[in-house]
Scaffold this active site. Structure first.
Site, PDB file in Angstrom:
ATOM      1  N   HIS A 150      40.537  41.165  41.236  1.00 32.90           N
ATOM      2  CA  HIS A 150      40.063  42.366  41.930  1.00 32.90           C
ATOM      3  C   HIS A 150      39.172  41.975  43.101  1.00 32.90           C
ATOM      4  O   HIS A 150      38.879  40.799  43.298  1.00 32.90           O
ATOM      5  CB  HIS A 150      39.386  43.350  40.969  1.00 32.90           C
ATOM      6  N   HIS A 162      37.767  49.106  35.671  1.00 30.83           N
ATOM      7  CA  HIS A 162      36.610  48.513  36.360  1.00 30.83           C
ATOM      8  C   HIS A 162      36.731  48.816  37.854  1.00 30.83           C
ATOM      9  O   HIS A 162      35.787  49.289  38.490  1.00 30.83           O
ATOM     10  CB  HIS A 162      36.607  47.012  36.082  1.00 30.83           C
ATOM     11  N   ASP A 193      32.045  38.656  43.884  1.00 33.97           N
ATOM     12  CA  ASP A 193      31.838  37.530  42.963  1.00 33.97           C
ATOM     13  C   ASP A 193      33.175  37.015  42.405  1.00 33.97           C
ATOM     14  O   ASP A 193      33.192  36.137  41.538  1.00 33.97           O
ATOM     15  CB  ASP A 193      30.876  37.914  41.823  1.00 33.97           C
ATOM     16  N   HIS A 194      34.288  37.556  42.910  1.00 28.48           N
ATOM     17  CA  HIS A 194      35.615  37.075  42.512  1.00 28.48           C
ATOM     18  C   HIS A 194      36.428  36.537  43.693  1.00 28.48           C
ATOM     19  O   HIS A 194      37.435  35.874  43.493  1.00 28.48           O
ATOM     20  CB  HIS A 194      36.397  38.190  41.792  1.00 28.48           C
ATOM     21  N   ASP A 220      37.340  41.152  35.155  1.00 30.53           N
ATOM     22  CA  ASP A 220      36.261  41.992  34.628  1.00 30.53           C
ATOM     23  C   ASP A 220      36.802  43.177  33.827  1.00 30.53           C
ATOM     24  O   ASP A 220      36.162  44.222  33.741  1.00 30.53           O
ATOM     25  CB  ASP A 220      35.385  42.525  35.775  1.00 30.53           C
ATOM     26  N   HIS A 244      33.077  36.390  33.238  1.00 33.13           N
ATOM     27  CA  HIS A 244      31.617  36.335  33.116  1.00 33.13           C
ATOM     28  C   HIS A 244      31.152  35.878  31.742  1.00 33.13           C
ATOM     29  O   HIS A 244      31.814  36.152  30.731  1.00 33.13           O
ATOM     30  CB  HIS A 244      30.997  37.716  33.390  1.00 33.13           C
ATOM     31  N   HIS A 277      35.968  42.497  44.072  1.00 34.79           N
ATOM     32  CA  HIS A 277      34.509  42.291  44.118  1.00 34.79           C
ATOM     33  C   HIS A 277      34.165  40.892  44.625  1.00 34.79           C
ATOM     34  O   HIS A 277      34.866  39.921  44.341  1.00 34.79           O
ATOM     35  CB  HIS A 277      33.902  42.521  42.727  1.00 34.79           C
TER      36      HIS A 277
HETATM   37 FE    FE Z   1      32.565  40.275  38.328  1.00 28.69          FE
HETATM   38 ZN    ZN Z   2      33.938  43.063  39.203  1.00 26.66          ZN
END
Ligand code: FE
Ligand code: ZN
Length: 240
Positions: free
Chosen positions: A55, A113, A59-60, A132, A170, A57
């Site tokens: 996805h 998410h 942090d990905h 996530d 995570h 975001h």
């Molecule tokens: Fe994440």
């Molecule tokens: Zn995420």
């Protein structure tokens, strides 16, 4: 069996590498950052061939541009999210296959998410990259999707083989576990998992990958009887 490598990134992210010895192909899933990935590739003498995204975001996807520039690896992500993902070389939809050397993943669309979230299921290797959507003892927050959508998504993952490795993005297990214990205080599988998690974290060791079987026994979000129950648990977790 291919080599599965787990790399810690940012504060609590995991980046995964999967390497197919026979073909030499190597994929990375959700590279939050490029540097630790490049280091790990160098140490092993592997060449990155594919970048798989679950996805959009940051942090990905934070490391995608640098990895793409350094390796030319093919970027794979959800067609539905092409407008907010890095430039995709392969845009995929539910049921599509992603071939990486001798390995093949099935794409599962798992909205909840985010609306465009996808998971990659490598059936022959029994490895699930779920970003996530599903965490050990938890699940992703509903930033965009509805509880019903997330419930449907989690139900699809729950139907995978019990031995399937759950490679989530995570290290949230200990915090998830504190909440899970309030939902099912008498669940022995959960209690066992909580002591295992505590001991792993004391040694600074990862608690994931988990397995679908372990999550079915201990994760209250997967164990909810129906979408309404799931929605209630998710709501309680948000204010826990
Ligand atoms: Fe994440
Ligand atoms: Zn995420």
């Amino acid at each position: 069996m291919p080599d599965l490598i787990q790399i810690s990134a940012l504060s609590d992210n995991y980046i995964y590498l999967l390497h197919d010895e026979a073909s030499g192909a190597t994929l990375v899933v959700d590279p939050a950052e490029a540097e630790p990935v490049l280091l790990s590739l160098r140490q092993r003498g592997w060449t990155l061939t594919h970048i798989l995204l679950t996805h959009h975001h940051n942090d990905h996807i934070g490391g995608v541009a640098e990895l793409k520039a350094a390796t030319g690896a093919k970027v794979v992500g959800a067609a539905k999210d092409h407008g907010r993902l890095p430039k995709l070389d392969q845009a995929v939809m539910d049921g599509d296959s992603v071939t990486v050397g001798g390995m093949t993943a099935q794409v599962l669309e798992t909205p909840g998410h985010t609306v465009g979230h996808i998971c990659y299921w490598f059936a022959d290797q029994a490895i699930l990259f779920c970003g996530d959507t599903l965490f050990s003892l938890g699940c992703g927050r509903l930033f965009e999707g509805t509880a019903q959508q997330m419930w449907n998504s989690l139900s699809r993952l729950a139907a995978l083989p019990a031995a399937a490795k759950v490679c989530c993005a995570h290290e949230y297990t200990a915090a998830n576990g504190r909440f899970a214990a309030t939902i099912e205080p008498e669940n022995q599988a959960l209690r066992d998992r909580l002591s295992q998690v505590a001991s792993l974290r004391e040694q600074d060791l990862p608690t994931v990958p988990s397995t679908i079987g372990l999550e079915l026994a201990s994760n209250p979000f997967l164990r909810a009887a129906d979408a309404q129950t799931f929605a209630d648990i998710r709501r309680r977790k948000d204010t826990f």
